[in-house]
Write a protein that holds these residues in place. Structure first.
Motif, PDB file in Angstrom:
ATOM      1  N   UNK A   1      21.289   3.279  66.749  1.00 32.18           N
ATOM      2  CA  UNK A   1      22.196   2.841  67.799  1.00 32.18           C
ATOM      3  C   UNK A   1      23.393   2.102  67.225  1.00 32.18           C
ATOM      4  N   UNK A   2      24.308   1.772  68.093  1.00 37.29           N
ATOM      5  CA  UNK A   2      25.552   1.113  67.694  1.00 37.29           C
ATOM      6  C   UNK A   2      25.261  -0.284  67.142  1.00 37.29           C
ATOM      7  N   UNK A   3      26.055  -0.699  66.133  1.00 39.83           N
ATOM      8  CA  UNK A   3      25.997  -2.018  65.485  1.00 39.83           C
ATOM      9  C   UNK A   3      24.683  -2.285  64.748  1.00 39.83           C
ATOM     10  N   UNK A   4      23.882  -1.300  64.508  1.00 37.73           N
ATOM     11  CA  UNK A   4      22.573  -1.512  63.871  1.00 37.73           C
ATOM     12  C   UNK A   4      22.495  -0.672  62.604  1.00 37.73           C
TER      13      UNK A   4
ATOM     14  N   UNK B   1      28.590   4.119  75.378  1.00 35.11           N
ATOM     15  CA  UNK B   1      27.937   5.435  75.399  1.00 35.11           C
ATOM     16  C   UNK B   1      28.582   6.359  74.382  1.00 35.11           C
ATOM     17  N   UNK B   2      27.759   7.125  73.700  1.00 39.67           N
ATOM     18  CA  UNK B   2      28.256   8.131  72.766  1.00 39.67           C
ATOM     19  C   UNK B   2      27.847   9.507  73.255  1.00 39.67           C
TER      20      UNK B   2
ATOM     21  N   UNK C   1      12.386   7.691  75.475  1.00 40.56           N
ATOM     22  CA  UNK C   1      13.627   7.508  76.219  1.00 40.56           C
ATOM     23  C   UNK C   1      14.489   6.456  75.528  1.00 40.56           C
ATOM     24  N   UNK C   2      15.792   6.716  75.474  1.00 39.16           N
ATOM     25  CA  UNK C   2      16.741   5.746  74.960  1.00 39.16           C
ATOM     26  C   UNK C   2      17.489   5.102  76.106  1.00 39.16           C
ATOM     27  N   UNK C   3      17.512   3.754  76.129  1.00 40.20           N
ATOM     28  CA  UNK C   3      18.123   3.010  77.223  1.00 40.20           C
ATOM     29  C   UNK C   3      19.177   2.041  76.701  1.00 40.20           C
TER      30      UNK C   3
END
Length: 380
Positions: free
Chosen positions: A217-220, A201-202, A169-171
């Motif tokens: 994920x974002x910024x990573x 959210x994307x 799961x992605x949280x």
């Protein structure tokens, strides 16, 4: 009788036990250098330089099968399973694009939902798993879309993937990743405090299963491999001067961060990441490029779009699908398909080209209100 252990003996014994418990060494991290100098001119033909074949899939359009948007695509058992967040549905098509059925169980009864976030296919148990946030639950269906069972969830995850008996799961809460394995529930990748109100959210899933299951994920700039009991960094994207400085994230709100990224073409996130035997493929934003990384050559080539001179098509909307294989799948709306094909460069020269004739015939059949067309290209 007591046996005295010397320091040397203790070292040997400790080493033995450490060696026994460390049966699964972490995989090495591969660095992928994103160099703008490796951008390929749009005029190059991807079909001759990078692909060995292409396939056109017209998703059948009926009152029951009308798709608002493709938010996840799973290729499984000669079928396309498509999640449309807007209509809260999972559509099932065969490999030729013929509509089979859909899941659209909106309601408050058993096997029904108000809002759905994502879905996956549990290959081992031959079932579709819907991730619902209202109510917070998993709903199971057979691969044809018939209801089987329902299970409550302890949290409100956004994305889901599966592998054997494991659910990922992605949280965007305290930790990025949760792993549910035979009743055991573990969490990984704590979200830094400075990111708590900067995440967004994307519509594209951040967990995708290809050769392995990966999270990004974002910024990573790291791509993480998910196993049945761990989350391990596998690929490190070296963005160079395209990276978003941490100070920009800390000092600005999300809207301003995105504005800076657009204006300066910084990479705020990667998406649609897939791995096959010879390549990595993914998209980047706001530095809007598609990347193809050759694992043998260790070179990452960048594309703003692809042009297929035999069909007249411009391809930019890459959709990473769940499932094995070396295919890149692009979504093209009917208007773009018709316009690209019927207004091809050098139309007179292409008049006798069999491939172009076939695509021209397809373009003439399309209506603007039809479902999107999928173009499937197999990498060499």
């Amino acid at each position: 009788m007591k046996i005295a252990l010397t320091p040397v003996c203790l070292v040997i014994i400790s080493s033995f036990f450490l060696g026994c418990t460390n049966n699964k060494p972490d995989p090495p991290i591969t660095e992928v250098i994103i160099d703008p100098k490796n951008e390929v001119a749009i005029s190059q033909s991807l079909t001759t330089d990078y692909f060995r074949s292409r396939k056109l899939v017209r998703l059948e359009t009926t009152n029951e099968s009308l798709i608002a948007g493709i938010n996840r695509l799973i290729v499984y058992e000669n079928r396309y399973y498509i999640f449309d967040h807007q209509s809260k549905s999972v559509f099932i098509f065969n490999k030729s694009g013929k509509y089979i059925s859909k899941i659209n169980s909106i309601g408050k009864g058993p096997g029904e939902y108000i809002q759905v976030s994502d879905f996956t296919i549990d290959v081992k148990n031959q079932r579709i798993v819907l991730l619902c946030d209202i109510p917070s639950c998993l709903i199971y269906y057979d691969i044809n879309g018939q209801f089987l069972d329902q299970e409550k969830l302890r949290d409100f995850p956004l994305f889901i993937a599966s592998d054997q008996d494991v659910l990922f799961f992605g949280n965007y809460s305290e930790n990025y990743i949760s792993i549910q394995n035979r009743g055991k529930y573990s969490e990984f990748l704590k979200i830094e405090d400075y990111l708590n109100d900067k995440l967004f959210y994307s519509p594209h899933p951040n967990i995708i299963r290809s050769n392995y299951t990966y999270f990004f994920t974002v910024y990573d700039n790291l791509v993480y491999m998910l196993t049945d009991d761990n989350v391990l960094p596998k690929y490190k994207m070296q963005f160079g001067n395209k990276a978003v400085d941490k100070s920009i994230i800390i000092e600005n709100e999300v809207e301003e961060i995105m504005k800076i990224c657009r204006e300066e073409e910084k990479i705020s996130r990667i998406s649609d990441f897939r791995e096959c035997n010879d390549y990595l493929t993914f998209r980047m934003s706001s530095y809007s490029r598609i990347a193809i990384y050759n694992k043998t050559e260790k070179i990452c080539r960048l594309f703003s779009a692809f042009y297929d001179p035999e069909t007249g098509l411009y391809l930019s909307n890459l959709i990473a699908h769940d499932g094995p294989g070396d295919e890149m799948i692009f979504e093209i709306d009917p208007m773009s398909f018709i316009t690209n094909v019927l207004h091809i460069k050098d139309a007179n020269e292409m008049a006798q080209n069999e491939t172009y004739i076939k695509y021209k015939e397809e373009a003439e059949k399309l209506n603007l209100a039809d479902n999107p067309v999928l173009m499937v290209y197999s990498l060499k």
